[in-house]
Write a protein that holds these residues in place. Structure first.
Motif: not given
Lengths: 555, 312
Positions: A118, A120, B159, B227-230, B232, B252-253, B256-257, B260-261
Motif C-alpha cells: 500500500q 503509494l 521508465r 493526481s493519481g488519487r481515488p 469519489r 502509472h500512479d 498502481t493505486l 493497491e485498492l
C-alpha cells in the motif's frame, strides 16, 4: 517538595484503576452484541462502534503473512461520526481497508513497520494530510513500543479456532498474536479475536482464554499470503555464482553455524546449493546447522540430506504445514503436532542468537548503506533491519563471531556477520550502486526525522556481487572500505571510482576476493548445481508432504 | 478480487472500429443518442481520413469505449473502479454514471476542436524509454526555455515517460536522452503538446463549458489522471475531466493505486491494447486483458468470476 510535603496545589489521584473501570463500562455497553465471550458476526460493526472509542490506539494484527482481515474490514465500515481519530498500530499495512480507514476519516494516525503493498496510497494520504505517521519502525521496535508508550486500548487479532471461553488455537501461524494480545490484554485493553471456526475442543491452546475478551467467527478464513516461496525455475546463473561465493568466501571461511536468510532468489540459490556444491566441498556439519528462518520450501533438500539441526520460525508458510509437522525433530511443534511460530521471539533469536544475517537489496551507496525504498512510495522496513545489524549487547562468543575481531585489544569483542547481496545492475539496466539512495529523498520529501535506511553501512561486514566479495569488516578506515566496495561494484557510478592498482592490493590483503580467488570458475555456476530446479522437485524431495499453493503449481 | 476498467486515449483509434461493436440492445441506444447529439452519421467517423482529425478521433474513442462498457454492464459485469488515459477519462466518467453521454460528447468535441485550433504547428510530444522520472525531469529542467518550453506530460510506467512542448526544445531533449543513458526517444505522431500548461487556456474554456453541466458522484471509484488519487465525488471528477489536458498524466500512479485498492483484473476497453501491456508489466500478480476482439459475454463471465473471488 521539601520535608516530604507536597507542593502547594498538588492533590492525590483518587483512582488508580480507571483503565480497568473504563474497560468494564465498554463491555457493559456491548452486552447486546455478545453471548458470553462470543460476538455475533452480523453485528460486528456495531459491536466495534461500541467497544472502540474515538481517539483509541487500536492494534490490528497484520503482518506480511496473516491478517485479521474480517475485523479490519468491519472497522472500515464503521460510521466516522461515531468512530474517528483512531491511532492504528499495524506491523504490515497490506490490505486496502487499512488505508480506507484514513480515507473514511475513521483513523488519523499510524505507527507501522512495512507498507509495501500500500506504499503509494500511504505516500498520497500523507501528502494530502489525511494520515499522520507516528514512526516507521522495524517489527520488534513496534512491538517494543506497545509495551512502553504505545499501549493499545484495543487489539484486533486472528486465530484459526476459538472456543466459548476465549481460548485460541492459531495453528502453525502463531506469529504476532501472543505479543499483541499480551500488550492489550494485561493493560485493561480490549482483545477481540476473529476465528475461522468456533469449536468445543481446541487441538492446543496458543492463547489462554483469560487474555481474550471476545471471539467472533469470521465470514471467511483469515487472509494469508505465501510470501517465502521462491520457484527454483527463476534462479539464474548469476544467483548461483553469487551463492557459490557466499558458501566458499563467507560460510566456509568464518565457520557460520547459525544464520538467517532473507527472502529472495539469491538466498534461495544458497539453500539449494548446500546439498550439492557445499556438499562436494565437505562442508556438511561445518556450516548452516541452526536457523532462525521461515519455513522456506527451498530449504527442503538441505533438510532431507541432513544439513539442518534446528529451525525457529517467525511464521509458517502456506503448503509447508504437513511437512513441518512430520519433521518435529527440527521444527518447534505443539502437542497437536503442528508448528508453533512466534515472530518476536524469532526476531530476538535472529538478533542475538545467530552468527550471520544475509539478504538481498536493490540499492546501495558507496558506504554500503542500503535500502529498497523507491521514490514516491512509503514502503517502510519489515523485519530485515532487525537482523541486519550487529547487536552490541551480545556477550556470548561463537567461532564465527570471534573471527571478525580486528587488532589485539584486551577487551576486543566479536561481531555478527551482516552480509548484503546485490547484482551491480537491476532489471532494466538500472545501476544498483548509486551516489545517493532514493531513501534519502523519500525521507526528506515525507518530512521524516531520519532517512529510511534498511541496513546501515557501518553494520555491513560483507558485500557480495557477481564481481566478487568485499570483506568490509577488515578495512582499517573509511577510505579502504569505500575502495573495497568500489572494487566489486562493476561499471556503476560507485564502481567507476575504483583504482585497478589499489584493487590488486586489496585482493592481496584479503579485503576483496574475485571468484577465482575463491577457487570458483564462473562457468561452473550452472543450474545443474541446484538440488531442486522446480517446485515439483521440492515436492518430490518432501516425499509429497509439501503442498504448494495453486499459484506455484504448473503441472 | 476487484476489477478495473481502463479506457484508452488518443493513439488507440483505428479504421473501422465503430463497425466492430458488440451487437446488443444497449449498443443501438448509445449509437442513436450519439448520432442525435453530434447530428451526423456515427459510421462515417471511423474512416482513415476522418480519424486524422483530433476531434473525430476523440469522439470515436469515446463512443466505442462507452458502447463496450455499457454492453458489459448490461451483462451484469460491473467494475469496482474506472480510469481513463487523457480523453479516455470521459468514457470512464460516463461508465461510472458520473457524466451523461450527451455532456461527454459535447465536452469532448469542444476539447478536440480547441486542441486542433490552439496549436496548429511547431509543437509535439516525445516518448522516452529507459530513464526514470527523476532523470527526465532533470533533463526537462535543463533544456526548457521561455522561447521553447517543454514539460513532463505522461508518466506511463517508471521508465516510459512522455514529454510535450515546443519542437525546438524536444529536439534538444532527444539528443540528450542517449547521453543520459536512455534507450529510446521517439516523436509521437501528434501536433498538440498535450498535458502541459501550454494548454491552460483549453482547460479554462472546458471549465466554462462544463459550468452548466451537472455531474453525479461516480458509482465506481474514479481514478484521476492528474493526481493519481481515488476520486469519489462529482466535484473532483469534474475537476479532473476539465483540467487533465493541461497537467501531467500520472498513469502509472493511477494504475498502481488501483492495484493497491485491490484490482486484480485490469480490462482495457476497445479499441486499445497499450494500457494492457503497461498493466501486465507493472503488475505481474494481476491479469490484464484487452477486450478488443473478444466477445462481450466471454469478458463478462470473467469479470463475474473475479467478483466471486472475494479475497481482497
Amino acid at each position: 517538595m521539601r520535608n516530604g510535603r507536597l507542593p502547594k496545589g498538588a492533590h492525590l489521584r483518587s483512582s488508580w484503576s480507571t483503565r480497568r473501570q473504563k474497560k468494564a463500562e465498554r463491555i457493559a455497553a456491548a452486552r447486546n452484541f455478545a453471548d458470553g465471550q462470543i460476538l455475533a458476526q452480523e453485528t460486528i460493526v456495531q459491536a466495534l462502534e461500541t467497544l472502540v472509542l474515538p481517539g483509541d490506539r487500536v492494534a490490528i494484527e497484520g503482518n506480511n503473512q496473516k491478517q485479521a482481515d474480517f475485523l479490519s474490514r468491519a472497522l472500515a465500515q464503521a460510521d466516522s461520526q461515531k468512530l474517528h481519530d483512531l491511532h492504528l498500530l499495524i506491523s504490515s499495512v497490506s490490505r486496502p481497508e487499512h488505508l480506507d480507514l484514513f480515507e473514511h476519516g475513521i483513523a488519523r494516525k499510524i505507527d507501522f513497520a512495512y507498507a509495501g503493498p500500500q506504499s503509494l496510497r500511504m505516500a498520497q494520504l500523507l501528502e494530502d494530510r489525511r494520515l499522520e505517521i507516528g514512526a516507521i519502525h522495524t517489527y520488534v521496535e513496534l512491538y517494543a513500543r506497545m509495551f512502553i508508550d504505545l499501549i493499545p486500548n484495543v487489539a484486533l487479532v486472528c486465530a484459526a479456532q476459538g472456543d466459548r471461553q476465549g481460548n485460541l488455537f492459531t495453528g502453525p501461524n502463531t506469529e504476532d498474536t501472543p505479543t499483541i494480545v499480551e500488550a492489550a490484554g494485561f493493560s485493561s485493553g480490549i482483545v477481540i479475536a476473529q476465528v475461522n471456526e468456533i469449536v468445543d475442543e481446541l487441538p492446543r491452546v496458543d492463547i489462554p482464554g483469560s487474555w481474550v475478551d471476545y471471539v467472533v467467527k469470521a465470514d471467511r478464513p483469515f487472509a494469508i499470503e505465501p510470501l517465502f516461496t521462491r520457484d527454483p525455475r527463476h534462479i539464474h546463473e548469476v544467483n548461483i555464482l553469487m551463492a557459490m561465493m557466499v558458501i566458499r568466501g563467507i560460510y566456509e571461511r568464518h565457520g557460520v553455524l547459525s544464520l538467517n536468510h532473507g527472502v529472495g532468489f539469491d538466498t534461495a540459490a544458497i539453500e539449494l546449493l548446500l546439498p550439492t556444491y557445499a556438499g562436494s566441498l565437505g562442508l556438511k556439519g561445518k556450516i548452516c546447522r541452526h536457523w532462525a528462518l521461515n519455513p522456506h520450501p527451498t530449504l527442503i533438500p538441505a533438510i532431507e540430506t541432513g544439513w539442518v539441526e534446528s529451525v525457529h520460525c517467525f511464521g509458517s508458510e502456506l503448503g509447508m504445514e504437513e511437512y513441518l509437522a512430520a519433521r518435529s525433530d527440527l521444527f518447534f511443534t505443539g502437542r497437536d503436532g503442528s508448528l508453533r511460530s512466534n515472530r518476536v521471539l524469532a526476531q530476538l533469536a535472529g538478533q542475538y542468537g545467530i552468527d550471520l544475517f544475509i539478504g538481498s537489496t536493490l540499492q546501495m551507496d558507496g558506504d554500503a548503506n542500503s535500502s529498497t525504498v523507491t521514490l514516491g512510495r512509503l514502503a517502510g522496513f519489515g523485519g530485515a533491519p532487525n537482523m541486519g545489524h550487529d547487536p552490541h549487547g551480545r556477550r556470548h562468543a561463537s567461532p564465527a563471531w570471534l573471527s571478525l575481531i580486528k587488532g589485539n585489544s584486551d577487551v576486543a569483542r566479536g561481531k555478527k556477520l551482516v552480509v548484503q547481496m546485490l547484482e551491480t545492475y537491476q532489471k532494466g539496466g538500472v545501476p544498483a550502486f548509486v551516489e545517493s539512495l532514493d531513501a534519502v529523498k523519500v525521507g526528506r520529501d515525507a518530512g521524516m526525522p531520519i532517512a529510511p535506511i534498511m541496513i546501515y553501512g557501518d553494520d555491513v561486514t560483507h558485500v557480495v556481487t557477481e564481481e566478487g566479495v568485499a570483506y568490509l569488516y577488515k578495512a582499517i578506515d573509511l577510505g579502504e572500505r569505500r575502495s573495497a566496495l568500489a572494487a566489486i561494484a562493476g561499471v556503476t557510478p560507485v564502481g567507476l571510482r575504483h583504482d585497478p592498482k589499489r584493487t590488486e592490493k586489496l585482493r592481496r590483503d584479503g579485503l576483496v576476493a574475485f571468484p577465482e580467488d575463491l577457487g570458483i570458475h564462473p562457468v561452473e555456476a550452472k543450474r545443474s548445481l541446484l538440488a531442486a530446479k522446480s517446485i515439483e522437485d521440492l515436492v518430490a524431495w518432501s516425499g509429497g508432504l509439501y503442498k504448494p499453493p495453486a499459484r506455484f503449481r504448473s503441472w | 478480487m476487484s476489477v478495473a476498467f481502463l479506457f484508452p486515449g488518443q493513439g488507440s483509434q483505428h479504421q473501422g472500429m465503430l463497425h466492430d461493436l458488440p451487437a446488443c440492445a444497449s449498443t443501438a441506444v448509445t449509437l442513436e443518442e450519439a448520432s442525435r447529439i453530434l447530428s451526423r452519421d456515427i459510421f462515417e467517423l471511423d474512416s482513415e481520413v476522418a480519424l486524422r482529425s483530433t476531434v473525430v478521433a476523440q469522439l470515436a474513442l469515446l463512443i466505442t469505449e462507452v458502447v463496450y462498457g455499457r454492453a458489459l454492464i448490461s451483462e451484469g459485469a460491473v467494475p469496482n473502479m474506472v480510469g481513463g488515459l487523457s480523453v479516455g477519462s470521459y468514457a470512464a466518467a460516463v461508465i461510472a454514471d458520473s457524466l451523461d453521454l450527451s455532456s461527454a460528447l459535447t465536452l469532448v468535441r469542444l476539447r478536440g476542436e480547441l486542441m486542433e485550433k490552439v496549436f496548429p504547428h511547431g509543437h509535439g510530444m516525445v516518448a522516452i524509454t529507459g530513464l526514470d522520472e527523476k532523470q527526465v525531469s532533470a533533463l526537462v529542467a535543463e533544456i526548457t526555455s521561455r522561447g521553447a518550453p517543454i514539460f513532463l506530460a505522461n508518466v506511463n510506467a517508471p521508465r516510459q515517460i512522455v514529454v510535450s512542448g515546443a519542437l525546438a526544445g524536444l529536439e534538444k531533449l532527444m539528443e540528450k536522452v542517449r547521453l543520459a543513458g536512455g534507450s529510446k526517444a521517439q516523436r509521437l505522431d501528434v501536433a498538440v503538446p498535450s498535458h502541459c500548461q501550454l494548454l491552460n487556456p483549453i482547460a479554462e474554456e472546458l471549465d466554462r463549458a462544463a459550468a452548466g453541466i451537472s455531474l453525479r458522484d461516480p458509482k465506481y471509484v474514479y481514478v484521476g489522471n492528474r493526481s493519481g488519487r481515488p476520486l469519489r465525488d462529482s466535484v473532483s471528477v469534474r475537476e479532473d475531466l476539465v483540467s487533465n489536458v493541461a497537467h501531467t498524466v500520472r498513469w502509472h500512479d493511477a494504475t498502481t493505486l488501483m492495484f493497491e485498492l485491490g484490482a486484480r483484473l485490469f480490462l482495457e476497453l476497445p479499441p486499445g491494447c497499450v494500457l494492457t501491456k503497461l498493466a501486465a508489466t507493472s503488475f505481474p500478480e494481476a491479469r490484464a486483458i484487452a477486450c478488443a476482439g473478444s466477445r462481450v459475454d466471454f469478458i463478462a463471465q470473467l469479470i463475474r468470476k473475479y467478483h466471486q473471488l472475494k479475497r481482497l
